[in-house]
Design a protein around this motif. Structure first.
Motif, PDB file in Angstrom:
ATOM      1  N   THR A 186      35.118 -29.272  27.416  1.00 50.43           N
ATOM      2  CA  THR A 186      34.374 -29.503  26.116  1.00 50.43           C
ATOM      3  C   THR A 186      34.259 -30.648  25.723  1.00 50.43           C
ATOM      4  O   THR A 186      35.100 -31.573  26.270  1.00 50.43           O
ATOM      5  CB  THR A 186      35.857 -28.581  24.866  1.00 50.43           C
ATOM      6  OG1 THR A 186      36.306 -27.276  24.814  1.00 50.43           O
ATOM      7  CG2 THR A 186      34.959 -29.005  23.452  1.00 50.43           C
ATOM      8  N   THR A 200      36.960 -35.267  24.861  1.00 50.87           N
ATOM      9  CA  THR A 200      36.247 -34.631  26.328  1.00 50.87           C
ATOM     10  C   THR A 200      38.170 -33.785  26.900  1.00 50.87           C
ATOM     11  O   THR A 200      38.909 -34.530  26.226  1.00 50.87           O
ATOM     12  CB  THR A 200      35.663 -35.120  27.138  1.00 50.87           C
ATOM     13  OG1 THR A 200      37.090 -35.753  27.562  1.00 50.87           O
ATOM     14  CG2 THR A 200      34.125 -35.373  27.082  1.00 50.87           C
ATOM     15  N   LEU A 241      31.743 -29.373  32.475  1.00 54.59           N
ATOM     16  CA  LEU A 241      32.030 -28.739  31.418  1.00 54.59           C
ATOM     17  C   LEU A 241      31.836 -26.642  32.419  1.00 54.59           C
ATOM     18  O   LEU A 241      32.454 -26.002  31.397  1.00 54.59           O
ATOM     19  CB  LEU A 241      31.209 -28.587  30.577  1.00 54.59           C
ATOM     20  CG  LEU A 241      31.055 -29.711  29.658  1.00 54.59           C
ATOM     21  CD1 LEU A 241      30.024 -29.908  28.322  1.00 54.59           C
ATOM     22  CD2 LEU A 241      32.994 -30.248  29.283  1.00 54.59           C
TER      23      LEU A 241
END
Length: 318
Positions: free
Chosen positions: A251, A262, A143
């Protein structure tokens, strides 16, 4: 797994403990040895399903009469503290439903009693024992820098249709802040560490006995990362829960407990297939390992106290 079969007493045979009792009944390391519930009907039926074991309507009689290795507690939160102190005075290993207690002071006293008793103490936080948790941990590094965590809990009806237990609708110990937000508070602690409530606004109905209908809160991780909570009940919307982590490179969104999505930079999120595992069996595996003196992966009362601190801060504008 050891061939030892541990005798476990169950205190509380209502809706909150049904799933756990079913898991205990089929687990190779445990046997339900006795059951207590304030309702004789519930206690007797649960005892029948557990092999016609002894049943009681007073948990103190159970503790005095039965030879137990451990106790599982599944009663409303306001009763956790008093019962826990009695269980721990008998030096029984202890598995407790969440939240740990009905106040921070009670939770802290339970932790100290567990430490003094020298027993294994654990809590039931299901997400921690699902395959989705290690997947979340693994994907955090994808991330980039974490910018924010948003927690959304929306309910068309509270209590939910399958949870029609009077205490869950009351302000004293019910409401979704106490019942649902502990899961996401614990998940945040498990993934990121300490969490502090900066401000919280809770909405209540006119009835002074009724639980909250909304919460809007702002929290921070120890490194300053912001965390928001948006909770509503009694809205024209289907139940929807979302734990979302925003990063500079990607994310992650955990939706409705078991659906993981995701996405990368400037991408729409897509679902990740996660294998289903028996989370309660996994928890009982770890509980048995700890009772054998082995290293185990458990949510202990120490973390329960941290979660309780957040709950108390969220509710502090009562």
């Amino acid at each position: 797994m050891s061939q030892t079969v541990y005798r476990i007493g169950v205190i509380g045979a209502g809706v909150m403990g049904e799933r756990m009792m079913n898991a205990i009944r089929t687990h190779e390391a445990f046997r339900i040895a006795a059951i207590s519930d304030v309702s004789a009907e519930r206690a007797q039926e649960a005892a029948r399903l557990s092999g016609d074991v002894p049943w009681y309507t007073d948990y103190r009689e159970l503790l005095a009469a039965e030879e137990l290795d451990a106790v599982y507690l599944a009663v409303p939160p306001k009763f956790h503290h008093a019962i826990a102190l009695d269980v721990l005075a008998h030096k029984k290993h202890f598995l407790c439903e969440k939240p740990l207690a009905n106040s921070l002071a009670e939770a802290e006293e339970m932790l100290q009693a567990a430490k003094a008793a020298g027993v294994v103490h654990a809590m039931n936080f299901p997400t921690y024992y699902q395959a989705i948790f290690p997947e979340l941990q693994r994907r955090l590094k994808e991330l980039g820098t974490i910018r924010r965590i948003d927690i959304l809990t929306h309910f068309h009806q509270w209590p939910r249709p399958w949870q029609q237990t009077p205490w869950l609708s009351g302000r004293e110990q019910g409401g979704f802040i106490r019942e649902v937000l502990p899961h996401f508070t614990h998940l945040t602690y498990a993934l990121f560490g300490d969490l502090e409530v900066i401000r919280s606004e809770v909405d209540y109905p006119a009835d002074p006995q009724a639980c909250e209908t909304g919460v809007s809160a702002f929290l921070r991780l120890a490194d300053g990362t912001p965390v928001t909570i948006n909770g509503l009940a009694g809205i024209a919307h289907e139940e929807y829960l979302d734990y979302r982590i925003y990063g500079t490179e990607g994310t992650i969104s955990l939706q409705n407990w078991t659906n993981l999505y995701t996405g990368g930079d400037n991408e729409r999120t897509s679902r990740v297939e996660i294998p289903l595992v028996d989370r309660l069996a996994n928890l009982l595996d770890e509980f048995a390992r700890a009772m054998e003196g082995k290293e185990a992966r458990l949510v202990t009362f120490e973390t329960g106290v941290k979660v309780q601190k957040v709950l108390e801060a969220l509710l502090s504008n009562e």
